[in-house]
Design a protein around this motif. Structure first.
Motif, mmCIF file in Angstrom:
data_model
loop_
_atom_site.group_PDB
_atom_site.id
_atom_site.type_symbol
_atom_site.label_atom_id
_atom_site.label_comp_id
_atom_site.label_asym_id
_atom_site.label_seq_id
_atom_site.Cartn_x
_atom_site.Cartn_y
_atom_site.Cartn_z
ATOM 1 N N GLU A 1 -4.970 6.009 -15.185
ATOM 2 C CA GLU A 1 -4.922 6.285 -13.464
ATOM 3 C C GLU A 1 -3.615 7.634 -13.096
ATOM 4 N N PRO A 2 -4.091 9.489 -14.594
ATOM 5 C CA PRO A 2 -3.218 10.531 -14.310
ATOM 6 C C PRO A 2 -3.193 10.294 -12.963
ATOM 7 N N GLY A 3 -2.101 11.360 -13.116
ATOM 8 C CA GLY A 3 -1.255 11.765 -11.963
ATOM 9 C C GLY A 3 -1.004 13.282 -12.251
ATOM 10 N N LEU A 4 -0.562 14.494 -10.993
ATOM 11 C CA LEU A 4 0.445 15.300 -11.234
ATOM 12 C C LEU A 4 0.586 15.331 -9.759
ATOM 13 N N TYR A 5 2.824 15.357 -9.599
ATOM 14 C CA TYR A 5 3.136 15.288 -8.959
ATOM 15 C C TYR A 5 4.198 17.022 -9.015
ATOM 16 N N THR B 1 0.976 -1.198 -0.215
ATOM 17 C CA THR B 1 0.123 -0.375 0.214
ATOM 18 C C THR B 1 1.202 1.332 -0.109
ATOM 19 N N ILE B 2 0.360 2.207 -0.916
ATOM 20 C CA ILE B 2 0.917 3.608 -0.814
ATOM 21 C C ILE B 2 0.220 4.338 0.242
ATOM 22 N N ALA B 3 0.807 5.110 0.975
ATOM 23 C CA ALA B 3 0.407 6.010 2.087
ATOM 24 C C ALA B 3 0.515 6.931 1.762
ATOM 25 N N ALA B 4 1.186 8.451 1.439
ATOM 26 C CA ALA B 4 1.336 8.921 0.779
ATOM 27 C C ALA B 4 0.547 10.575 1.659
ATOM 28 N N ALA B 5 1.462 11.186 2.283
ATOM 29 C CA ALA B 5 0.810 12.302 2.920
ATOM 30 C C ALA B 5 1.717 13.505 2.728
ATOM 31 N N GLY B 6 1.053 14.978 1.904
ATOM 32 C CA GLY B 6 2.258 16.130 2.059
ATOM 33 C C GLY B 6 2.860 15.498 1.132
ATOM 34 N N ASN B 7 4.129 15.979 0.638
ATOM 35 C CA ASN B 7 4.708 16.225 0.283
ATOM 36 C C ASN B 7 5.563 14.320 -0.547
ATOM 37 N N ALA C 1 5.445 28.432 -5.517
ATOM 38 C CA ALA C 1 5.357 27.837 -4.079
ATOM 39 C C ALA C 1 3.902 27.531 -3.375
ATOM 40 N N GLU C 2 3.090 27.598 -4.376
ATOM 41 C CA GLU C 2 1.872 27.019 -3.634
ATOM 42 C C GLU C 2 1.664 26.190 -4.309
ATOM 43 N N TYR C 3 2.131 25.840 -5.241
ATOM 44 C CA TYR C 3 1.833 23.959 -6.171
ATOM 45 C C TYR C 3 2.466 23.190 -5.784
ATOM 46 N N ARG C 4 4.008 22.921 -4.709
ATOM 47 C CA ARG C 4 5.496 22.405 -4.270
ATOM 48 C C ARG C 4 4.421 21.863 -3.354
ATOM 49 N N GLY C 5 4.798 20.313 -3.232
ATOM 50 C CA GLY C 5 4.317 19.619 -1.647
ATOM 51 C C GLY C 5 2.878 18.786 -1.907
ATOM 52 N N ILE C 6 1.976 19.250 -3.684
ATOM 53 C CA ILE C 6 1.247 18.611 -3.584
ATOM 54 C C ILE C 6 1.287 17.984 -4.809
ATOM 55 N N GLY C 7 0.891 16.438 -4.618
ATOM 56 C CA GLY C 7 1.382 15.138 -4.996
ATOM 57 C C GLY C 7 -0.401 14.556 -5.125
ATOM 58 N N VAL C 8 -1.499 14.279 -6.787
ATOM 59 C CA VAL C 8 -2.707 13.887 -7.140
ATOM 60 C C VAL C 8 -2.274 12.753 -7.470
ATOM 61 N N ARG C 9 -3.011 11.477 -7.079
ATOM 62 C CA ARG C 9 -3.189 10.648 -8.544
ATOM 63 C C ARG C 9 -4.760 10.237 -8.368
ATOM 64 N N ILE C 10 -5.798 9.687 -9.203
ATOM 65 C CA ILE C 10 -6.844 9.634 -9.195
ATOM 66 C C ILE C 10 -6.589 8.143 -10.114
ATOM 67 N N THR D 1 6.026 11.315 -3.533
ATOM 68 C CA THR D 1 7.393 9.497 -4.561
ATOM 69 C C THR D 1 6.123 8.713 -4.916
ATOM 70 N N LEU D 2 6.384 8.060 -6.387
ATOM 71 C CA LEU D 2 5.186 7.504 -7.333
ATOM 72 C C LEU D 2 4.645 5.858 -6.217
ATOM 73 N N HIS D 3 6.045 5.428 -5.546
ATOM 74 C CA HIS D 3 5.717 4.122 -5.350
ATOM 75 C C HIS D 3 6.284 4.348 -3.995
ATOM 76 N N TRP D 4 5.859 5.353 -2.870
ATOM 77 C CA TRP D 4 5.797 5.422 -1.626
ATOM 78 C C TRP D 4 5.178 4.309 -0.765
ATOM 79 N N ILE D 5 6.346 3.252 -0.521
ATOM 80 C CA ILE D 5 5.836 2.627 0.786
ATOM 81 C C ILE D 5 6.596 1.963 1.466
#
Length: 510
Positions: free
Chosen positions: A452-456, A295-301, A466-475, A305-309
């Motif tokens: 599953e597109p995303g923006l990281y 499971t990837i449970a990735a909060a904040g920045n 700066a407002e975009y930094r640290g945001i990762g979204v995938r659906i 990281t695509l495969h943060w496990i």
């Protein structure tokens, strides 16, 4: 295969340091006596498992591709986690597909498709499938009480050969017969083995080849073709497989609901990501075989990281948490779903902007997905939406059209992975399929894949405001191709930002 020590190995008896195993003749006599007859794990009147007919059809399709050849499909063996403890067993996916066996009941088993004799002057075109298996040992055997890896007293009862024959509808033989069976007529019959599935079985096949003067290089190429064919046979799912995937998705939806309920506790824990991982894992283990992948449970920045496990970070109010998780059914078919959730229950303005862009890309991909469309077009469609949005926000150094050109690709700085992959027994299913059967192939009814597109946007990215930094979204959703379009199998989980917020609020109230 069992990893036994040689007589000259001074460490051979050191397992007794832990087990303090009794060795007296009196003990051996006493433990072997006065047991009730073993209870069968399956009623012979029950008939074959539901999957048996589907697995037989898959074997027929495989047989047609390799007339007159012997095909060896190992389940694989137990793998050591630490010293004398093993990982929970999972068979090789090709073996599971061709037998219908799942969970952890068949370590070291091998399915062999034997070519059958043909009419005089005609080539062999049919096979007999035989499963070679380590069956339940007698209570009078030392294995019963002394073998910590296979013994019934230690790890539970295995099926008997008769029980498996009933369940699978194919002949079953003791694993000790495998070598002779594979070596029969080896000088006259091409033998292929699934590469990488079981080193011991591959070594057995290699010895047989050497003994019969077969050139290794050419045979290894033949093995790769077998793996390729087995992978391609899974590109289109049958009715039973689709049912298993639906069940895995349904259990995963329940897992995501538990994640939302656990978010307040996660936000109060220094390793809140582990709280999220554990909430999903509890559902996965209760409702299925476990998770289909880490499971990837990735909060904040960490969401960038695509495969943060590692999942050891905090979960902070005001941030997003990206969760990529899937329940694996007992049949080993897995879901693969991603949702990006606002920890506080509501998206901020910039979070919503990024989320909506990813959702629009996913919706565009859904809109073009239908039979006859090439698999790669799903990705190119999603990329077109993301590139346009990045241009609109002023983040691209060139226009969207230039970025989308093969010599550009600047937009991929923030979306470096593919938009889709096939899904089934493996989370990245059919990986050995040829390019023309996968990326360049047309979608067909029965295919199941992800969108599953995303923006990281990493927190140290100085190419963006700066407002975009640290945001990762995938659906990410799991998609079934039908006769005239596609069905979103994971559509029960909200996707639109307003719906996500309302869903989270309802679960927290409950």
């Amino acid at each position: 295969m069992s990893g036994e020590h040689s007589e000259d190995d001074p460490s051979a008896d050191r397992g007794g340091n832990r087990s303090q195993r009794p060795e007296s003749a009196a003990f051996r006599e006493f433990i072997a006596a006065d047991w009730a007859p073993p209870a069968s794990t399956v009623s012979t009147a029950a008939g074959p498992d539901e999957v048996a007919a589907y697995a037989a059809a898959r074997r027929r399709r495989l047989s047609e591709q390799f007339p007159g050849e012997r095909l060896v499909l190992p389940a694989g063996g137990l793998k050591v986690r630490s010293n004398d403890t093993d990982y929970r067993f999972r068979p090789h996916s090709a073996f599971a597909h061709m037998t219908g066996l799942g969970t952890d009941e068949e370590p070291d088993a091998v399915l062999v498709l034997h070519p059958q004799p043909a009419e005089a002057g005609e080539p062999a075109t049919e096979h007999e499938a035989v499963l070679y298996f380590r069956p339940l040992a007698s209570r009078e055997s030392e294995e019963f009480w002394a073998d910590a890896r296979y013994g019934e007293f230690w790890v539970g009862a295995r099926p008997t050969l008769a029980e498996l024959e009933t369940r699978l509808g194919l002949p079953c033989r003791h694993i000790d017969e495998l070598a002779d069976a594979v070596g029969k007529d080896a000088g006259e019959v091409t033998v292929r083995v699934v590469p990488g599935a079981d080193e011991a079985v591959s070594a057995l096949v290699e010895r047989i080849r050497v003994q019969n003067g077969v050139t290794s290089d050419s045979e290894h190429g033949a093995d790769a073709v077998l793996a390729e064919s087995l992978s391609e046979l899974r590109l289109t799912k049958d009715e039973w497989e689709i049912g298993q995937l639906r069940a895995a998705v349904a259990a995963s939806v329940a897992g995501f609901e538990q994640i939302v309920r656990a978010l307040p506790r996660a936000a109060g824990h220094p390793r809140g990501e582990r709280v999220i991982e554990g909430a999903f894992a509890a559902v996965a283990r209760a409702e299925g075989n476990g998770t289909g992948y880490e499971t990837i449970a990735a909060a904040g920045n960490n969401a960038t990281t695509l495969h943060w496990i590692r999942n050891d970070g905090p979960v902070r109010a005001g941030e997003l948490v990206l969760v990529d998780a899937g329940v694996e059914a007992d049949s080993l078919y897995t879901a693969d779903i991603t949702r990006t959730l606002p920890v506080s229950g509501e998206f901020s303005g910039v979070q919503r902007r990024v989320y909506q862009a990813v959702l629009d890309a996913a919706d565009a991909a859904f809109a073009v997905a239908r039979p006859g469309v090439r698999f790669r077009e799903i990705h190119s469609t999603a990329m077109g939406v993301l590139a346009a949005r990045l241009e609109e926000w002023g983040l691209l150094p060139v226009g969207a059209e230039a970025a989308l050109a093969p010599r550009g690709q600047q937009h991929r700085r923030w979306m470096p992975h593919g938009t889709s992959h096939h899904l089934g027994l493996d989370v990245h299913d059919c990986a050995q399929a040829r390019r023309e059967m996968y990326l360049d192939a047309e979608l067909a009814p029965g295919m199941v894949f992800t969108i599953e597109p995303g923006l990281y946007f990493k927190e140290d990215d100085r190419a963006i405001p700066a407002e975009y930094r640290g945001i990762g979204v995938r659906i990410e959703d799991d998609v079934l191709v039908t006769g005239d379009g596609v069905v979103n199998l994971s559509g029960a989980l909200p996707r639109r930002p307003d719906d996500v917020e309302a869903w989270m609020a309802s679960l927290r109230r409950g």
